[in-house]
Design a protein around this motif. Structure first.
Motif, PDB file in Angstrom:
ATOM      1  N   TYR A  36      33.288  35.605  48.503  1.00 23.85           N
ATOM      2  CA  TYR A  36      33.039  34.869  47.276  1.00 23.85           C
ATOM      3  C   TYR A  36      33.806  35.521  46.135  1.00 23.85           C
ATOM      4  O   TYR A  36      34.063  36.718  46.141  1.00 23.85           O
ATOM      5  CB  TYR A  36      31.544  34.896  46.918  1.00 23.85           C
ATOM      6  CG  TYR A  36      30.682  34.065  47.828  1.00 23.85           C
ATOM      7  CD1 TYR A  36      30.354  34.498  49.105  1.00 23.85           C
ATOM      8  CD2 TYR A  36      30.194  32.826  47.413  1.00 23.85           C
ATOM      9  CE1 TYR A  36      29.568  33.732  49.955  1.00 23.85           C
ATOM     10  CE2 TYR A  36      29.399  32.044  48.240  1.00 23.85           C
ATOM     11  CZ  TYR A  36      29.095  32.506  49.505  1.00 23.85           C
ATOM     12  OH  TYR A  36      28.317  31.732  50.333  1.00 23.85           O
ATOM     13  N   ARG A  37      34.092  34.699  45.133  1.00 27.86           N
ATOM     14  CA  ARG A  37      34.684  35.187  43.895  1.00 27.86           C
ATOM     15  C   ARG A  37      33.642  35.052  42.787  1.00 27.86           C
ATOM     16  O   ARG A  37      32.970  34.025  42.687  1.00 27.86           O
ATOM     17  CB  ARG A  37      35.928  34.364  43.548  1.00 27.86           C
ATOM     18  CG  ARG A  37      36.434  34.628  42.140  1.00 27.86           C
ATOM     19  CD  ARG A  37      37.580  33.752  41.763  1.00 27.86           C
ATOM     20  NE  ARG A  37      37.909  33.933  40.358  1.00 27.86           N
ATOM     21  CZ  ARG A  37      39.142  33.978  39.879  1.00 27.86           C
ATOM     22  NH1 ARG A  37      40.182  33.804  40.679  1.00 27.86           N
ATOM     23  NH2 ARG A  37      39.342  34.146  38.586  1.00 27.86           N
ATOM     24  N   GLN A  38      33.515  36.099  41.963  1.00 28.97           N
ATOM     25  CA  GLN A  38      32.602  36.028  40.837  1.00 28.97           C
ATOM     26  C   GLN A  38      33.309  36.457  39.560  1.00 28.97           C
ATOM     27  O   GLN A  38      33.826  37.551  39.467  1.00 28.97           O
ATOM     28  CB  GLN A  38      31.358  36.894  41.060  1.00 28.97           C
ATOM     29  CG  GLN A  38      30.307  36.704  39.964  1.00 28.97           C
ATOM     30  CD  GLN A  38      29.023  37.460  40.233  1.00 28.97           C
ATOM     31  OE1 GLN A  38      29.002  38.441  40.971  1.00 28.97           O
ATOM     32  NE2 GLN A  38      27.923  37.012  39.641  1.00 28.97           N
ATOM     33  N   PRO A  44      28.646  33.368  41.725  1.00 30.46           N
ATOM     34  CA  PRO A  44      29.722  33.488  42.712  1.00 30.46           C
ATOM     35  C   PRO A  44      30.177  32.120  43.212  1.00 30.46           C
ATOM     36  O   PRO A  44      29.386  31.177  43.271  1.00 30.46           O
ATOM     37  CB  PRO A  44      29.078  34.292  43.848  1.00 30.46           C
ATOM     38  CG  PRO A  44      27.917  34.994  43.228  1.00 30.46           C
ATOM     39  CD  PRO A  44      27.429  34.068  42.163  1.00 30.46           C
ATOM     40  N   VAL A  45      31.443  32.053  43.591  1.00 34.34           N
ATOM     41  CA  VAL A  45      32.028  30.833  44.136  1.00 34.34           C
ATOM     42  C   VAL A  45      32.506  31.112  45.554  1.00 34.34           C
ATOM     43  O   VAL A  45      33.256  32.066  45.792  1.00 34.34           O
ATOM     44  CB  VAL A  45      33.188  30.337  43.260  1.00 34.34           C
ATOM     45  CG1 VAL A  45      33.881  29.143  43.911  1.00 34.34           C
ATOM     46  CG2 VAL A  45      32.692  29.976  41.870  1.00 34.34           C
ATOM     47  N   ALA A  86      39.088  39.100  39.124  1.00 35.05           N
ATOM     48  CA  ALA A  86      37.676  38.753  39.262  1.00 35.05           C
ATOM     49  C   ALA A  86      37.039  39.800  40.166  1.00 35.05           C
ATOM     50  O   ALA A  86      37.709  40.709  40.660  1.00 35.05           O
ATOM     51  CB  ALA A  86      37.507  37.361  39.873  1.00 35.05           C
ATOM     52  N   THR A  87      35.746  39.661  40.402  1.00 35.19           N
ATOM     53  CA  THR A  87      35.061  40.487  41.399  1.00 35.19           C
ATOM     54  C   THR A  87      34.908  39.672  42.676  1.00 35.19           C
ATOM     55  O   THR A  87      34.548  38.495  42.622  1.00 35.19           O
ATOM     56  CB  THR A  87      33.673  40.930  40.884  1.00 35.19           C
ATOM     57  OG1 THR A  87      33.849  41.772  39.739  1.00 35.19           O
ATOM     58  CG2 THR A  87      32.924  41.714  41.960  1.00 35.19           C
ATOM     59  N   TYR A  88      35.205  40.292  43.791  1.00 34.37           N
ATOM     60  CA  TYR A  88      35.143  39.617  45.080  1.00 34.37           C
ATOM     61  C   TYR A  88      34.029  40.234  45.920  1.00 34.37           C
ATOM     62  O   TYR A  88      33.969  41.455  46.101  1.00 34.37           O
ATOM     63  CB  TYR A  88      36.496  39.695  45.784  1.00 34.37           C
ATOM     64  CG  TYR A  88      37.539  38.859  45.067  1.00 34.37           C
ATOM     65  CD1 TYR A  88      38.277  39.405  44.014  1.00 34.37           C
ATOM     66  CD2 TYR A  88      37.753  37.527  45.403  1.00 34.37           C
ATOM     67  CE1 TYR A  88      39.207  38.635  43.321  1.00 34.37           C
ATOM     68  CE2 TYR A  88      38.678  36.749  44.717  1.00 34.37           C
ATOM     69  CZ  TYR A  88      39.387  37.307  43.682  1.00 34.37           C
ATOM     70  OH  TYR A  88      40.312  36.549  42.998  1.00 34.37           O
ATOM     71  N   LEU A  89      33.166  39.369  46.403  1.00 35.77           N
ATOM     72  CA  LEU A  89      31.991  39.787  47.160  1.00 35.77           C
ATOM     73  C   LEU A  89      32.124  39.361  48.613  1.00 35.77           C
ATOM     74  O   LEU A  89      32.553  38.235  48.892  1.00 35.77           O
ATOM     75  CB  LEU A  89      30.723  39.121  46.599  1.00 35.77           C
ATOM     76  CG  LEU A  89      30.462  39.215  45.099  1.00 35.77           C
ATOM     77  CD1 LEU A  89      29.282  38.329  44.719  1.00 35.77           C
ATOM     78  CD2 LEU A  89      30.187  40.645  44.698  1.00 35.77           C
TER      79      LEU A  89
ATOM     80  N   TYR B  99      28.193  26.954  56.681  1.00 40.86           N
ATOM     81  CA  TYR B  99      28.722  26.656  55.357  1.00 40.86           C
ATOM     82  C   TYR B  99      28.318  27.720  54.348  1.00 40.86           C
ATOM     83  O   TYR B  99      27.347  28.457  54.528  1.00 40.86           O
ATOM     84  CB  TYR B  99      28.238  25.279  54.908  1.00 40.86           C
ATOM     85  CG  TYR B  99      28.698  24.198  55.840  1.00 40.86           C
ATOM     86  CD1 TYR B  99      27.873  23.726  56.847  1.00 40.86           C
ATOM     87  CD2 TYR B  99      29.992  23.674  55.735  1.00 40.86           C
ATOM     88  CE1 TYR B  99      28.317  22.757  57.726  1.00 40.86           C
ATOM     89  CE2 TYR B  99      30.431  22.706  56.609  1.00 40.86           C
ATOM     90  CZ  TYR B  99      29.595  22.251  57.609  1.00 40.86           C
ATOM     91  OH  TYR B  99      30.037  21.294  58.478  1.00 40.86           O
ATOM     92  N   GLY B 100      29.063  27.765  53.266  1.00 39.16           N
ATOM     93  CA  GLY B 100      28.781  28.733  52.222  1.00 39.16           C
ATOM     94  C   GLY B 100      27.703  28.260  51.271  1.00 39.16           C
ATOM     95  O   GLY B 100      27.200  27.134  51.380  1.00 39.16           O
TER      96      GLY B 100
END
Lengths: 114, 112
Positions: A36-38, A44-45, A86-89, B99-100
């Motif tokens: 995820y990207r935050q 988060p996305v 960004a921050t990546y999780l 899925y996410g």
């Protein structure tokens, strides 16, 4: 105990280079791993999901690898841009329960300079 | 298309006051719903999850509770806030594996 480790230090790279972020885990057998990207102050996305039987997954400039022997995932951003900062999780889904519950790492901050 | 709404965006509450954070999802039915908390410099901690109306599972014993009165509504509550309840609260939904999650925009809670 179960642990997910991501480099807590920020990763600084120059625009155009490839960024590589690491996610290590212990005492875990995830069926899926997600990235995820935050951005600051935002939720988060979801970016990518990789299954335990997949070695590599790609999406545009993103590439994820998953090594269940090393218990490690690598997240690559090629031709990085300042907008990638960004921050990546990373997040693990155990898969051994009937319900999807993700456990998240603390994230690595990426800074891409022009 | 599916969307998730979370409010309020920021909240400053005194110690001992009640709390109610709401999350609603649109464009999907019977989603899995989650509440996470993110403390400064720390990872996301799963607080509650729900597979259906009235079905709530708690991950961490604490001063909070959750409810799902409708299929696409998830509420996080507290009767009396503690200083340690401060943090960034995130609601998320998913249709399940493989899925996410889709996260809401979060609520920044400061207990003073």
């Amino acid at each position: 105990s179960q642990k997910i480790e991501q480099n807590s230090e920020a990763l600084n790279i120059q625009e155009g280079k490839t960024a590589t972020l690491t996610c290590n885990y212990t005492n875990y057998s995830p069926a899926y791993l997600q990235w995820y990207r935050q951005d600051p102050g935002r939720g988060p996305v979801f970016l990518l999901l990789i299954r335990e039987n997949e070695k590599e997954k790609r999406k545009e400039r993103l590439k994820v690898t998953f090594d269940t022997t090393l218990k490690q995932s690598l997240f690559h951003i090629t031709a990085s841009q300042p907008a990638d900062s960004a921050t990546y999780l990373c997040a693990l889904d155990g898969g051994n329960t009937g319900f999807q519950k993700l456990v998240f790492g603390t994230g690595t901050r990426l800074l891409v300079s022009p | 298309s599916q969307t998730i709404h979370q409010w309020p965006a920021t909240l400053v509450q005194p110690v001992g006051s009640p709390l109610s954070l709401e999350c609603t999802v649109e464009g999907t039915s019977n989603p899995n719903l989650y509440w996470y908390r993110q403390a400064a410099g720390r990872g996301l901690q799963l607080l509650f999850y729900s597979v259906g109306i009235g079905q709530i599972s708690s991950e961490v014993p604490q001063n909070l509770s959750a409810s799902r009165p409708q299929d696409r509504q998830f509420i996080l509550s507290s009767k009396k806030l503690l200083l340690s309840d401060s943090g960034f609260y995130l609601c998320a939904w998913s249709v399940g594996r493989p899925y996410g999650y889709t996260f809401g925009s979060g609520t920044r809670l400061t207990v003073v």
